[in-house]
Motif scaffolding. Sequence first.
Motif, PDB file in Angstrom:
ATOM      1  N   ILE A   1       0.841  -1.207   0.000  1.00 43.29           N
ATOM      2  CA  ILE A   1       0.000   0.000   0.000  1.00 43.29           C
ATOM      3  C   ILE A   1       0.871   1.250   0.000  1.00 43.29           C
ATOM      4  CG2 ILE A   1      -1.689   1.325   1.351  1.00 43.29           C
ATOM      5  CD1 ILE A   1      -2.799  -1.342   2.380  1.00 43.29           C
ATOM      6  N   THR A   2       2.061   1.131   0.576  1.00 47.83           N
ATOM      7  CA  THR A   2       2.921   2.309   0.707  1.00 47.83           C
ATOM      8  C   THR A   2       3.922   2.439  -0.429  1.00 47.83           C
ATOM      9  OG1 THR A   2       4.660   1.178   1.977  1.00 47.83           O
ATOM     10  CG2 THR A   2       2.764   2.010   3.217  1.00 47.83           C
ATOM     11  N   VAL A   3       3.829   1.576  -1.420  1.00 45.30           N
ATOM     12  CA  VAL A   3       4.782   1.636  -2.537  1.00 45.30           C
ATOM     13  C   VAL A   3       4.190   2.495  -3.658  1.00 45.30           C
ATOM     14  CG1 VAL A   3       6.014   0.307  -4.279  1.00 45.30           C
ATOM     15  CG2 VAL A   3       5.768  -0.607  -1.963  1.00 45.30           C
ATOM     16  N   PRO A   4       4.837   3.591  -4.007  1.00 45.28           N
ATOM     17  CA  PRO A   4       4.294   4.462  -5.057  1.00 45.28           C
ATOM     18  C   PRO A   4       4.164   3.739  -6.395  1.00 45.28           C
ATOM     19  CG  PRO A   4       6.028   5.577  -3.840  1.00 45.28           C
ATOM     20  CD  PRO A   4       6.061   4.138  -3.407  1.00 45.28           C
ATOM     21  N   GLY A   5       3.112   4.090  -7.115  1.00 44.88           N
ATOM     22  CA  GLY A   5       2.963   3.584  -8.475  1.00 44.88           C
ATOM     23  C   GLY A   5       2.218   2.269  -8.596  1.00 44.88           C
ATOM     24  N   VAL A   6       1.827   1.683  -7.477  1.00 46.80           N
ATOM     25  CA  VAL A   6       1.103   0.408  -7.545  1.00 46.80           C
ATOM     26  C   VAL A   6      -0.373   0.694  -7.847  1.00 46.80           C
ATOM     27  CG1 VAL A   6       0.405  -1.670  -6.299  1.00 46.80           C
ATOM     28  CG2 VAL A   6       2.676  -0.684  -5.934  1.00 46.80           C
TER      29      VAL A   6
ATOM     30  N   ARG B   1       2.637  -2.554 -11.488  1.00 43.65           N
ATOM     31  CA  ARG B   1       3.493  -1.377 -11.507  1.00 43.65           C
ATOM     32  C   ARG B   1       4.048  -1.270 -12.918  1.00 43.65           C
ATOM     33  NH1 ARG B   1       8.025   1.407 -10.230  1.00 43.65           N
ATOM     34  NH2 ARG B   1       7.646   3.201  -8.885  1.00 43.65           N
ATOM     35  N   THR B   2       3.818  -0.119 -13.514  1.00 42.49           N
ATOM     36  CA  THR B   2       4.206   0.094 -14.898  1.00 42.49           C
ATOM     37  C   THR B   2       5.542   0.818 -14.961  1.00 42.49           C
ATOM     38  OG1 THR B   2       1.889   0.226 -15.532  1.00 42.49           O
ATOM     39  CG2 THR B   2       3.493   1.097 -17.090  1.00 42.49           C
ATOM     40  N   GLU B   3       6.398   0.309 -15.806  1.00 40.55           N
ATOM     41  CA  GLU B   3       7.703   0.929 -16.004  1.00 40.55           C
ATOM     42  C   GLU B   3       7.817   1.367 -17.461  1.00 40.55           C
ATOM     43  OE1 GLU B   3       9.351   1.281 -13.280  1.00 40.55           O
ATOM     44  OE2 GLU B   3       8.085  -0.052 -12.111  1.00 40.55           O
ATOM     45  N   ALA B   4       8.936   1.974 -17.790  1.00 43.86           N
ATOM     46  CA  ALA B   4       9.087   2.496 -19.141  1.00 43.86           C
ATOM     47  C   ALA B   4       9.073   1.385 -20.182  1.00 43.86           C
ATOM     48  CB  ALA B   4      10.384   3.299 -19.243  1.00 43.86           C
ATOM     49  N   ASP B   5       9.509   0.203 -19.805  1.00 38.73           N
ATOM     50  CA  ASP B   5       9.606  -0.860 -20.801  1.00 38.73           C
ATOM     51  C   ASP B   5       8.637  -2.001 -20.554  1.00 38.73           C
ATOM     52  OD1 ASP B   5      10.739  -1.749 -18.523  1.00 38.73           O
ATOM     53  OD2 ASP B   5      12.575  -2.512 -19.418  1.00 38.73           O
ATOM     54  N   GLY B   6       7.611  -1.746 -19.789  1.00 34.28           N
ATOM     55  CA  GLY B   6       6.631  -2.806 -19.587  1.00 34.28           C
ATOM     56  C   GLY B   6       5.992  -2.719 -18.220  1.00 34.28           C
ATOM     57  N   TRP B   7       5.346  -3.776 -17.840  1.00 37.47           N
ATOM     58  CA  TRP B   7       4.699  -3.766 -16.528  1.00 37.47           C
ATOM     59  C   TRP B   7       4.776  -5.137 -15.891  1.00 37.47           C
ATOM     60  CZ3 TRP B   7       0.427  -6.962 -15.885  1.00 37.47           C
ATOM     61  CH2 TRP B   7      -0.232  -7.380 -17.056  1.00 37.47           C
ATOM     62  N   LEU B   8       4.657  -5.120 -14.588  1.00 35.68           N
ATOM     63  CA  LEU B   8       4.678  -6.344 -13.803  1.00 35.68           C
ATOM     64  C   LEU B   8       3.438  -6.361 -12.928  1.00 35.68           C
ATOM     65  CD1 LEU B   8       6.032  -8.865 -12.542  1.00 35.68           C
ATOM     66  CD2 LEU B   8       7.301  -7.327 -11.040  1.00 35.68           C
ATOM     67  N   GLY B   9       2.731  -7.471 -12.920  1.00 35.03           N
ATOM     68  CA  GLY B   9       1.514  -7.566 -12.123  1.00 35.03           C
ATOM     69  C   GLY B   9       1.517  -8.796 -11.234  1.00 35.03           C
ATOM     70  N   LEU B  10       1.005  -8.638 -10.023  1.00 30.41           N
ATOM     71  CA  LEU B  10       0.825  -9.750  -9.084  1.00 30.41           C
ATOM     72  C   LEU B  10      -0.661 -10.051  -9.057  1.00 30.41           C
ATOM     73  CD1 LEU B  10       3.014  -8.207  -6.232  1.00 30.41           C
ATOM     74  CD2 LEU B  10       3.758  -9.586  -8.198  1.00 30.41           C
ATOM     75  N   ILE B  11      -1.029 -11.254  -9.434  1.00 28.87           N
ATOM     76  CA  ILE B  11      -2.439 -11.556  -9.689  1.00 28.87           C
ATOM     77  C   ILE B  11      -3.071 -12.267  -8.487  1.00 28.87           C
ATOM     78  CG2 ILE B  11      -4.043 -12.669 -11.290  1.00 28.87           C
ATOM     79  CD1 ILE B  11      -1.699 -12.667 -13.341  1.00 28.87           C
ATOM     80  N   LEU B  12      -4.218 -11.738  -8.045  1.00 27.95           N
ATOM     81  CA  LEU B  12      -4.950 -12.320  -6.925  1.00 27.95           C
ATOM     82  C   LEU B  12      -6.317 -12.801  -7.413  1.00 27.95           C
ATOM     83  CD1 LEU B  12      -4.267  -9.593  -4.190  1.00 27.95           C
ATOM     84  CD2 LEU B  12      -2.858 -11.574  -4.807  1.00 27.95           C
TER      85      LEU B  12
END
Lengths: 207, 315
Positions: free
Chosen positions: B237-242, B261-272
């Motif tokens: 919850i405290t991590v910016p950009g999530v 969390r989206t970055e310049a070259d893609g994104w990473l997602g944790l799926i629930l």
Amino acid sequence: MTAVPAHLDRPPRVPEAPPDDAAVIRRSLDEPEAFTALYDRHAPAIHRYAAQRLGADAADDLMAETFLIAFRKRRDYDLERGNARPWLYGIVTRLIARHRRTEVSRYRLLQRLGGETAAEPVESEAKVSAQALRGPLAQALATLPRAYRDTLLLVAWADLSYEETATALGVPVGTVRSRLSRARAKLRDAFGGIDPTGLDDEEDDRG
Amino acid sequence: MTVLRQAAPEVGPPTHEALRAGRVRLAETARGGWRAKVLRRPVRGGWRPVGAGAVALALGVAAALTVLQALTPGGTASAAAAEVLRNAAAAARAEAPAAPGKFLYTKTLTVHITLQTGDTNHTCSESWFLPDGTPWAMRTGADRNDDRCRTSDGPSLNGPSSKRPDGDGRPRADARALPTDPAALRERLYDDAEHGRADIPERRNAPHDFLVFDRIGRLLRMPVPPALRAALYETLITVPGVDVRQDVPDALGRRGTALVRTEADGWLGLILAPRTYHYLGSRAESSFDESKGVTDVYATALLASAPVDGKFRRP
């Protein structure tokens, strides 16, 4: 402190949103990007309300969050309701609730600055009164229970009717009336017996 | 109400930049962007065994997301993400910890799709942990065309290790050493990120927010104790950009609510899982060539997670 009759210097009501918000939402079910029309229509007002309660910086994020949440929940929207304002104000109100401490701190700050914010040109007797009230009002708002504050400010600052406020908060209209009544009583106490809401003068045409 | 209305704090209209930023976020969410095309690709089609192991794939995910500039603004996770994370933390906290003497078993499928060539690599791994989260044993192997995850031919790790058997090989990442108080956990994770601990060396220059997000994602893949799992969600919850993205498929095609969390070259997602908030897997879409959009998709799926009586035993 001068009590101002409510009918004086009354700002024009925000015009009712065109009753096609539901059409936009319905269209967005097949064409998701169509939802941006709702943003274009209502985002500035949502921002204004959020900024009044939490300040401009927080309002930027809350404005965006409100429409992201609305977009995700658009399938739950009652398409019989043409005007989406109550729905959107309900969402932003729930977001604001997560910033209760920030909001109360802001009112405390406004209370301290209350007498110093009258630098803008004074155009009417009502504004003189309003500026004089700003500090005590902020103090009173800081101590109001959240449910009363939400109800009062949706009516006063978001310009929702009682019916719309009830929709926004998901409560019966009677609950809105009773909350406003209690909020008035608390404000009256804070203002030494004067009711700054003027609800007696407006109740009929707003309910 | 007139006086009350006029006594409202004086506020200006939203800036053009704020309006535009909000609209871009909404339009991006509505559109799904270039990612939508990739998300609609069938994940399970054309599986074939490959030699690459989970270690290489996990490192691939990390390398693909060598970061750069966060595109998502904000000082914490979005409000929508925070709502999901609070629910996930509550669900985690309600789980019973594993009984002493038991091992915790997990089976994970990892899929790597190279979009340019259509190559799809599948790897699966089985891991055994102690109840405190200490990795104890692991087997990896290639997945078979019949969709069964078999690890009997793969390499194995046997015995306690300071490296977690989830393929990233980062030292000093033992779950048992991490605090379960969210504030202390956050401090620890950011301190590790700042000092290059518990991270692969080539990514030390990545933004700390991404390193922490990535590391939390790797920890959530492990059967960590409920208290730590809850603290990990609360730390996010405290991590910016999530932010939150709905209907994101894991490596098995199961769709869930992703914390992204989206970055310049893609994104990473944790799926629930949408209702239970159980961890399903992860998905990363990356671009190694800006002109071609997404070039690689990495996805994982937690196939099984259960207590067992001993290492190398299965539920």
